[in-house]
Design an enzyme around this catalytic site. Structure first.
Site, PDB file in Angstrom:
ATOM      1  N   ASP A 159      -0.840   9.198   7.701  1.00 36.88           N
ATOM      2  CA  ASP A 159      -0.303   8.571   6.494  1.00 36.88           C
ATOM      3  C   ASP A 159       0.674   7.464   6.905  1.00 36.88           C
ATOM      4  O   ASP A 159       1.578   7.696   7.716  1.00 36.88           O
ATOM      5  CB  ASP A 159       0.422   9.603   5.627  1.00 36.88           C
ATOM      6  N   ILE A 160       0.470   6.263   6.366  1.00 37.22           N
ATOM      7  CA  ILE A 160       1.368   5.141   6.670  1.00 37.22           C
ATOM      8  C   ILE A 160       2.698   5.371   5.953  1.00 37.22           C
ATOM      9  O   ILE A 160       2.722   5.592   4.739  1.00 37.22           O
ATOM     10  CB  ILE A 160       0.741   3.801   6.225  1.00 37.22           C
TER      11      ILE A 160
ATOM     12  N   GLU B  67      -3.327   5.200   1.371  1.00 38.36           N
ATOM     13  CA  GLU B  67      -2.787   4.814   2.683  1.00 38.36           C
ATOM     14  C   GLU B  67      -2.972   5.937   3.698  1.00 38.36           C
ATOM     15  O   GLU B  67      -2.296   5.997   4.712  1.00 38.36           O
ATOM     16  CB  GLU B  67      -1.301   4.446   2.577  1.00 38.36           C
TER      17      GLU B  67
END
Length: 467
Positions: A335-336, A378
């Site tokens: 996950d960004i 994301e």
């Protein structure tokens, strides 16, 4: 409730609900209560008999022998029996939803349908014998047995219908994935795998000629071998060509390479045969690619990673391979960090640029045999084939460090990008959703630790606070 109201209530039910309702209404509440008490008293014994018998079933034991399944199966099966034969008339929509959910789980973990039917037959036999042992009159006994068998038959029918429906969807998805993957750049894929095969051939010949100490590298464990087992078999399913390639690989790994390792100097005839087998594999592989049509791409249009639609197909296949071949399997959930902030500061154009760069880093950090999915906005999921937990952690850390090299600079200003990663290793549970849940739990804990870090899923994460 008056008789006049019954038709309108029945007509408001769905066809499935009506079928269940007819079975329930045909039985006196007194008989339902007797059956419920019998099930409550004898079901634990029946569940134990069910489990012990299926553990000795050659096609059922792979799904049931894992400790995780063992810990949950008894209680889940007992709960199912008690809910199916409750003294009070059950809520029909909940009852049907439960059977459908069980059918989906069976499809997901690839339990053969005849194994499910075999298990149901064992349970019916146990409950039937329990009713025979009771003090019921002949008429009540006949009614009770019919009730038990009709309820179980309808439950299995509902499960089977959902099982077949999900399996059909999976078959269609398998085919769609094959076509989409072939639609990427077939020429490039062919050249990459030809190069991988040639590279292994050079390495093995150099090892033989230099009398390298054993064990010599096997073709099945090479980059080409991994690609063939995990992607090639999906691209070219049920073809004679791929079976011929596997046969050639087995001869190379289990006959030619071991014999060459023992010969000093190696026999020229053996080396020529090895080269001929490698050339045969190359020819067969080229043939497979030529037979396949280049079709339109269906990957995520922004990142070119796999669409989440293919996740069930790939995960189910890899879990089955891990169980069958006893090879490790791990996944990463990535996950960004603070992606909303990136979007707010640089707009969606800047956010899209970051997503594309992250996808590029993932491709660069993984092997061609691995699978990379865009899991959410994301979030990315990476399936690392034949990879244990420690190696998966190293890959995750490499990815995380590479992502920090990405910078957002559409307006001249620069800020680094970071990611949090959860790692989960396949521990034997045949339902792949457990593996995804483990990785997701590790990801949340990575965020709780302050982000920009990697966490491996362990049982004690359940007791830790989630982000």
């Amino acid at each position: 409730m008056t008789v006049d109201t019954l038709p309108s209530i029945t007509s408001s039910l769905s066809p499935d609900e009506r079928e269940w309702q007819l079975i329930i209404d045909a039985v006196d509440p007194r008989i339902r209560l007797i059956v419920a008490k019998t099930v409550e008293e004898r079901a634990p014994e029946g569940v134990e008999f069910f489990y012990t018998t299926l553990l000795n079933h050659p096609e059922a034991s792979p799904f049931l022998s894992n400790q995780i399944v063992n810990d949950h199966l008894h209680s889940a099966l007992l709960k199912w029996c008690l809910s199916l034969f409750s003294a009070l008339a059950p809520d029909l929509s909940s009852l049907i939803a439960t059977q459908r959910r069980i059918g989906l789980v069976h499809a997901r973990i690839r339990v053969p349908l005849h194994v499910v039917m075999h298990g149901a037959r064992l349970l019916k036999s146990t409950l039937r014998q329990s009713l025979f042992d009771s003090a019921l009159s002949s008429k009540d006994l006949s009614t009770a047995i019919n009730y038990v068998e009709n309820m179980m038959d309808l439950a299995i029918e509902t499960m089977s219908r959902e099982f077949v429906r999900d399996l059909q969807k999976e078959i269609e998805t398998d085919e769609a994935y094959r076509l989409i993957t072939l639609g990427q750049d077939v020429t490039l894929e062919r050249e990459v795998q030809r190069a991988a095969l040639l590279d292994w051939g050079h390495k093995i010949l150099l090892s033989i000629c230099c009398n390298a100490p054993p064990p010599l590298p096997l073709l099945e464990s090479s980059g080409f071998g991994l690609w063939l087992n995990h992607k090639g078999s999906l691209l070219f399913p049920n073809t004679s060509g791929i079976e011929h390639i596997r046969t050639a690989i087995r001869r190379i790994d289990h006959v030619l390479v071991p014999s060459l390792a023992l010969e000093t100097p190696p026999a020229a005839t053996r080396i020529h045969e090895l080269q001929a087998q490698i050339e045969e594999i190359r020819f067969l592989m080229d043939d497979l690619f030529k037979e396949s049509e280049a079709l339109e791409s269906g990957r995520d249009p922004l990142t070119c990673t796999l669409n989440r639609r293919f996740l069930p197909t790939i995960m189910a296949r890899e879990v089955a391979q891990s169980i069958r071949r006893q090879v490790p399997f791990s996944i990463l959930m990535i996950d960004i960090d603070h992606f909303k902030t990136i979007n707010d500061r640089y707009g969606h154009t800047g956010g899209d640029a970051v997503l594309r760069q992250v996808a590029e880093k993932l491709v660069a950090s993984c092997r061609t045999s691995d699978f990379i999915f865009r899991y959410g906005g994301e979030e990315f999921l990476v399936a690392l084939v034949e990879t244990d937990a420690q190696r998966a952690f190293q890959v995750a850390e490499n990815i995380r460090e590479n992502i920090t090299q990405i910078s957002t600079q559409p307006t001249g200003s620069t800020s680094s990008v970071t990611a949090s990663i959860g790692v989960a290793h396949f521990e034997g549970h045949p339902d792949y959703t457990h593996l995804i849940e483990d990785a997701d739990r590790a990801l949340y804990y990575a965020k709780a630790r302050g982000r920009n870090c990697t966490v491996i899923a362990t049982p004690n994460l359940d007791s830790l606070p989630r982000y």
